[in-house]
Design a protein around this motif. Structure first.
Motif, PDB file in Angstrom:
ATOM      1  N   HIS A  30       0.837  -1.208   0.000  1.00  0.00           N
ATOM      2  CA  HIS A  30       0.000   0.000   0.000  1.00  0.00           C
ATOM      3  C   HIS A  30       0.872   1.258   0.000  1.00  0.00           C
ATOM      4  CE1 HIS A  30      -3.052   2.928   0.961  1.00  0.00           C
ATOM      5  NE2 HIS A  30      -2.515   3.193   2.139  1.00  0.00           N
ATOM      6  N   HIS A  71       3.272   7.539   4.574  1.00  0.00           N
ATOM      7  CA  HIS A  71       2.067   8.081   5.204  1.00  0.00           C
ATOM      8  C   HIS A  71       1.451   7.157   6.262  1.00  0.00           C
ATOM      9  CE1 HIS A  71      -0.235   5.567   2.390  1.00  0.00           C
ATOM     10  NE2 HIS A  71      -1.339   5.857   3.079  1.00  0.00           N
ATOM     11  N   ASP A  72       1.665   5.846   6.114  1.00  0.00           N
ATOM     12  CA  ASP A  72       1.101   4.918   7.113  1.00  0.00           C
ATOM     13  C   ASP A  72       2.209   4.209   7.899  1.00  0.00           C
ATOM     14  OD1 ASP A  72      -1.637   5.333   6.718  1.00  0.00           O
ATOM     15  OD2 ASP A  72      -1.785   3.832   5.114  1.00  0.00           O
ATOM     16  N   HIS A 116      -3.724  13.265   6.822  1.00  0.00           N
ATOM     17  CA  HIS A 116      -4.539  12.367   5.994  1.00  0.00           C
ATOM     18  C   HIS A 116      -5.511  11.554   6.851  1.00  0.00           C
ATOM     19  CE1 HIS A 116      -2.001   8.737   6.822  1.00  0.00           C
ATOM     20  NE2 HIS A 116      -3.077   8.076   6.455  1.00  0.00           N
ATOM     21  N   ASP A 136      -5.334   8.142  -1.009  1.00  0.00           N
ATOM     22  CA  ASP A 136      -5.153   7.051  -0.049  1.00  0.00           C
ATOM     23  C   ASP A 136      -6.167   5.919  -0.247  1.00  0.00           C
ATOM     24  OD1 ASP A 136      -4.257   5.627   2.150  1.00  0.00           O
ATOM     25  OD2 ASP A 136      -5.301   6.881   3.607  1.00  0.00           O
TER      26      ASP A 136
HETATM   27 FE   LIG Z   1      -3.060   4.687   3.650  1.00  0.00          FE
END
Ligand SMILES: [Fe+2]
Ligand SMILES: [Fe+2]
Length: 211
Positions: A30, A71-72, A116, A136
């Motif tokens: 991802h 981002h994650d 986000h 996302d």
């Molecule tokens: Fe994500």
């Protein structure tokens, strides 16, 4: 829109080491997809300005791509999705800041990443933040569409299938269409175009992963 965010000086290699430290091989897909999509979106904005019209470019592709990649960064280190409420409360919180500071990620870009997750209530006040938010869910949605194909490849996913599946509320029900559609209201990109950009970027990324 004001565009005075930091230009990231940290090389990808260092960002990737952080991913390897905190995210499992399965969880990295991802992040790679979001990296590819964000890079492509930065190029889209820069290319669009080059063809005339108001100055819209000046987006730093590396900065966009690395915000996508990281981002994650916390999502396997916090409460799991089996407790969704706790997961969302913790996601993009203090741990994200702590991890990103390990590689001296700039504060303003840490905030972009944290924004986000709407639960954190951080305004998405840059094009970069808006793009990350819109993209996302779409990366996950496209993966879901690929999974129902015989070869399970993103490169086999058709733009029309993605658009059609958007309208099926039960398909990948957890993905907010509303969030994806902010590409139109917040970024000025028609959703057909937005999906096309992200789909192409993900298909290209898939080639790198598989070869
Ligand atoms: Fe994500
Ligand atoms: Fe997230």
């Amino acid at each position: 829109m004001e565009n005075n965010l930091s230009k990231l000086q940290i090389p990808r290699e260092k960002c990737w080491q952080l991913v390897e430290k905190y995210v499992s091989p399965e969880g990295r897909l991802h992040l790679l997809n979001t990296e590819a999509a964000m890079g492509a979106l930065a190029r889209y904005f820069n290319g669009r300005s080059a063809r005339g019209g108001p100055a819209q470019g000046g987006e730093d592709e590396h900065t966009w791509a690395m915000c996508g990649l990281l981002h994650d960064i916390d999502y396997e280190q916090i409460t799991g999705k089996e407790n969704m409420e706790a997961h969302m409360q913790e996601h993009c919180g203090p741990l994200t800041e702590k991890f990103l500071k390990e590689i001296d990620f700039p504060d303003d870009l840490i905030r972009v990443i944290q924004s986000h997750n709407e639960v954190q209530n951080i305004p998405r006040d840059s094009r970069l933040a808006k793009a990350l938010f819109a993209v996302d869910g779409l990366t996950g949605f496209i993966v879901a569409v690929s999974k129902i194909l015989p070869d399970k490849l993103v490169s086999s996913v058709k733009l029309e299938s993605v658009l059609k599946r958007f309208k099926e509320a039960r398909f990948a029900a957890a993905v907010s269409r509303e969030n994806i559609y902010t590409c139109e209201s917040e970024l000025g990109i028609p959703k057909e175009k937005f999906v096309a950009i992200v789909l192409a970027a993900m298909a290209e990324a898939e080639e790198h992963v598989n070869n």
